[in-house]
Design a protein around this motif. Structure first.
Motif, PDB file in Angstrom:
ATOM      1  N   LYS A  70      19.087   8.401  -8.484  1.00 32.64           N
ATOM      2  CA  LYS A  70      17.787   9.063  -8.371  1.00 32.64           C
ATOM      3  C   LYS A  70      17.448   9.823  -9.658  1.00 32.64           C
ATOM      4  O   LYS A  70      16.319   9.784 -10.137  1.00 32.64           O
ATOM      5  N   THR A  71      18.452  10.518 -10.221  1.00 28.31           N
ATOM      6  CA  THR A  71      18.250  11.254 -11.469  1.00 28.31           C
ATOM      7  C   THR A  71      17.836  10.318 -12.594  1.00 28.31           C
ATOM      8  O   THR A  71      16.883  10.583 -13.317  1.00 28.31           O
ATOM      9  N   ALA A  72      18.569   9.232 -12.740  1.00 26.55           N
ATOM     10  CA  ALA A  72      18.339   8.320 -13.857  1.00 26.55           C
ATOM     11  C   ALA A  72      16.963   7.650 -13.801  1.00 26.55           C
ATOM     12  O   ALA A  72      16.301   7.507 -14.829  1.00 26.55           O
ATOM     13  N   LEU A  73      16.527   7.255 -12.620  1.00 26.82           N
ATOM     14  CA  LEU A  73      15.270   6.499 -12.502  1.00 26.82           C
ATOM     15  C   LEU A  73      14.067   7.355 -12.113  1.00 26.82           C
ATOM     16  O   LEU A  73      12.997   6.822 -11.845  1.00 26.82           O
ATOM     17  N   SER A  74      14.221   8.678 -12.096  1.00 24.44           N
ATOM     18  CA  SER A  74      13.105   9.532 -11.675  1.00 24.44           C
ATOM     19  C   SER A  74      11.845   9.404 -12.534  1.00 24.44           C
ATOM     20  O   SER A  74      10.745   9.507 -11.987  1.00 24.44           O
ATOM     21  N   PRO A  75      11.891   9.168 -13.845  1.00 23.32           N
ATOM     22  CA  PRO A  75      10.631   8.999 -14.594  1.00 23.32           C
ATOM     23  C   PRO A  75       9.860   7.734 -14.214  1.00 23.32           C
ATOM     24  O   PRO A  75       8.669   7.633 -14.450  1.00 23.32           O
ATOM     25  N   LEU A  76      10.543   6.765 -13.599  1.00 29.13           N
ATOM     26  CA  LEU A  76       9.895   5.494 -13.236  1.00 29.13           C
ATOM     27  C   LEU A  76       9.228   5.530 -11.868  1.00 29.13           C
ATOM     28  O   LEU A  76       8.912   4.480 -11.323  1.00 29.13           O
ATOM     29  N   SER A  77       8.988   6.715 -11.307  1.00 35.10           N
ATOM     30  CA  SER A  77       8.479   6.801  -9.943  1.00 35.10           C
ATOM     31  C   SER A  77       7.158   6.049  -9.745  1.00 35.10           C
ATOM     32  O   SER A  77       6.936   5.446  -8.712  1.00 35.10           O
ATOM     33  N   HIS A  78       6.282   6.055 -10.750  1.00 36.87           N
ATOM     34  CA  HIS A  78       4.991   5.369 -10.631  1.00 36.87           C
ATOM     35  C   HIS A  78       5.066   3.897 -11.046  1.00 36.87           C
ATOM     36  O   HIS A  78       4.163   3.124 -10.746  1.00 36.87           O
ATOM     37  N   TYR A  79       6.127   3.521 -11.749  1.00 32.88           N
ATOM     38  CA  TYR A  79       6.237   2.156 -12.280  1.00 32.88           C
ATOM     39  C   TYR A  79       7.393   1.376 -11.665  1.00 32.88           C
ATOM     40  O   TYR A  79       7.889   0.433 -12.266  1.00 32.88           O
ATOM     41  N   GLU A  80       7.838   1.764 -10.489  1.00 31.21           N
ATOM     42  CA  GLU A  80       8.968   1.096  -9.866  1.00 31.21           C
ATOM     43  C   GLU A  80       8.631  -0.348  -9.540  1.00 31.21           C
ATOM     44  O   GLU A  80       7.612  -0.647  -8.936  1.00 31.21           O
ATOM     45  N   GLY A  81       9.491  -1.266  -9.967  1.00 32.47           N
ATOM     46  CA  GLY A  81       9.290  -2.682  -9.715  1.00 32.47           C
ATOM     47  C   GLY A  81       8.364  -3.368 -10.706  1.00 32.47           C
ATOM     48  O   GLY A  81       8.093  -4.548 -10.576  1.00 32.47           O
ATOM     49  N   GLU A  82       7.874  -2.657 -11.712  1.00 30.76           N
ATOM     50  CA  GLU A  82       6.951  -3.248 -12.688  1.00 30.76           C
ATOM     51  C   GLU A  82       7.597  -3.559 -14.024  1.00 30.76           C
ATOM     52  O   GLU A  82       7.043  -4.326 -14.800  1.00 30.76           O
ATOM     53  N   CYS A  83       8.753  -2.938 -14.318  1.00 36.00           N
ATOM     54  CA  CYS A  83       9.362  -3.173 -15.625  1.00 36.00           C
ATOM     55  C   CYS A  83      10.874  -3.325 -15.507  1.00 36.00           C
ATOM     56  O   CYS A  83      11.513  -2.731 -14.638  1.00 36.00           O
ATOM     57  N   ASP A  84      11.428  -4.149 -16.406  1.00 35.58           N
ATOM     58  CA  ASP A  84      12.868  -4.362 -16.483  1.00 35.58           C
ATOM     59  C   ASP A  84      13.450  -3.428 -17.531  1.00 35.58           C
ATOM     60  O   ASP A  84      12.806  -3.134 -18.539  1.00 35.58           O
ATOM     61  N   LEU A  85      14.686  -2.986 -17.286  1.00 35.33           N
ATOM     62  CA  LEU A  85      15.381  -2.111 -18.227  1.00 35.33           C
ATOM     63  C   LEU A  85      16.717  -2.728 -18.601  1.00 35.33           C
ATOM     64  O   LEU A  85      17.481  -3.140 -17.733  1.00 35.33           O
ATOM     65  N   VAL A  86      16.981  -2.790 -19.899  1.00 26.29           N
ATOM     66  CA  VAL A  86      18.299  -3.166 -20.395  1.00 26.29           C
ATOM     67  C   VAL A  86      18.833  -1.932 -21.097  1.00 26.29           C
ATOM     68  O   VAL A  86      18.261  -1.459 -22.077  1.00 26.29           O
ATOM     69  N   VAL A  87      19.928  -1.366 -20.565  1.00 25.73           N
ATOM     70  CA  VAL A  87      20.420  -0.076 -21.016  1.00 25.73           C
ATOM     71  C   VAL A  87      21.809  -0.204 -21.623  1.00 25.73           C
ATOM     72  O   VAL A  87      22.645  -0.957 -21.122  1.00 25.73           O
ATOM     73  N   SER A  88      22.034   0.556 -22.696  1.00 26.48           N
ATOM     74  CA  SER A  88      23.349   0.664 -23.308  1.00 26.48           C
ATOM     75  C   SER A  88      23.693   2.148 -23.366  1.00 26.48           C
ATOM     76  O   SER A  88      22.952   2.930 -23.961  1.00 26.48           O
ATOM     77  N   ILE A  89      24.795   2.545 -22.720  1.00 24.79           N
ATOM     78  CA  ILE A  89      25.182   3.959 -22.675  1.00 24.79           C
ATOM     79  C   ILE A  89      26.586   4.120 -23.234  1.00 24.79           C
ATOM     80  O   ILE A  89      27.479   3.321 -22.933  1.00 24.79           O
ATOM     81  N   LYS A  90      26.771   5.181 -24.027  1.00 29.92           N
ATOM     82  CA  LYS A  90      28.094   5.495 -24.576  1.00 29.92           C
ATOM     83  C   LYS A  90      28.366   6.980 -24.427  1.00 29.92           C
ATOM     84  O   LYS A  90      27.451   7.788 -24.513  1.00 29.92           O
ATOM     85  N   GLY A  91      29.625   7.342 -24.212  1.00 25.92           N
ATOM     86  CA  GLY A  91      30.078   8.728 -24.230  1.00 25.92           C
ATOM     87  C   GLY A  91      29.810   9.493 -22.955  1.00 25.92           C
ATOM     88  O   GLY A  91      28.950   9.134 -22.159  1.00 25.92           O
ATOM     89  N   GLY A  92      30.590  10.574 -22.778  1.00 27.24           N
ATOM     90  CA  GLY A  92      30.368  11.489 -21.661  1.00 27.24           C
ATOM     91  C   GLY A  92      30.784  10.933 -20.320  1.00 27.24           C
ATOM     92  O   GLY A  92      31.415   9.892 -20.210  1.00 27.24           O
ATOM     93  N   GLY A  93      30.403  11.649 -19.272  1.00 19.77           N
ATOM     94  CA  GLY A  93      30.693  11.239 -17.900  1.00 19.77           C
ATOM     95  C   GLY A  93      29.448  10.688 -17.234  1.00 19.77           C
ATOM     96  O   GLY A  93      28.397  10.559 -17.861  1.00 19.77           O
TER      97      GLY A  93
END
Length: 130
Positions: A48-71
């Motif tokens: 929920k935290t990660a996708l909260s900015p997409l609340s109005h665009y849910e299901g309209e765009c694809d995301l390819v994410v690369s994450i490094k570091g931390g927990g």
């Protein structure tokens, strides 16, 4: 060639985590480091935290994410920051609502370093009077 132009790239950070996001039109598919989103972030609050900015665009765009570091918590916060930045780069009118929600602000809180002569960052060795 036009597919590259439609793609928006943004970077978000939190603590020691760095998330790079590629946002493009699609059907809502999210992959993180080559894995499905639900597999990488198994806890619902992190999702929920990660996708909260997409609340109005849910299901309209694809995301390819690369994450490094931390927990996982820091990575979820970094992903939220990156998604918000990518949305603002794509649609400038979203800057106001996203800024008001606090998604565009980089969280500056970091772990304090351990100092010499102490067992931790702030803790001191036990003082003995006699």
């Amino acid at each position: 060639m036009s597919k590259k132009l439609e793609e928006t790239v943004a970077v978000g950070r939190r603590k020691t985590s760095v998330a790079s996001v590629r946002l493009r039109k699609g059907n809502g598919k999210v992959t993180v480091n080559g894995k499905p989103f639900e597999t990488y972030f198994p806890h619902p609050t992190d999702q929920k935290t990660a996708l909260s900015p997409l609340s109005h665009y849910e299901g309209e765009c694809d995301l390819v994410v690369s994450i490094k570091g931390g927990g996982l918590k820091g990575q979820a916060g970094a992903l939220r920051h990156a998604i918000a930045r990518a949305l603002v780069a794509k649609v400038e009118e979203l800057r106001g609502p996203l800024k008001e929600a606090g998604y565009l602000t980089r969280d500056p809180r970091m772990k304090e370093r351990k100092k010499y002569g102490q067992p931790g960052a702030r803790k001191k060795f036990q003082f003995s009077k006699r």
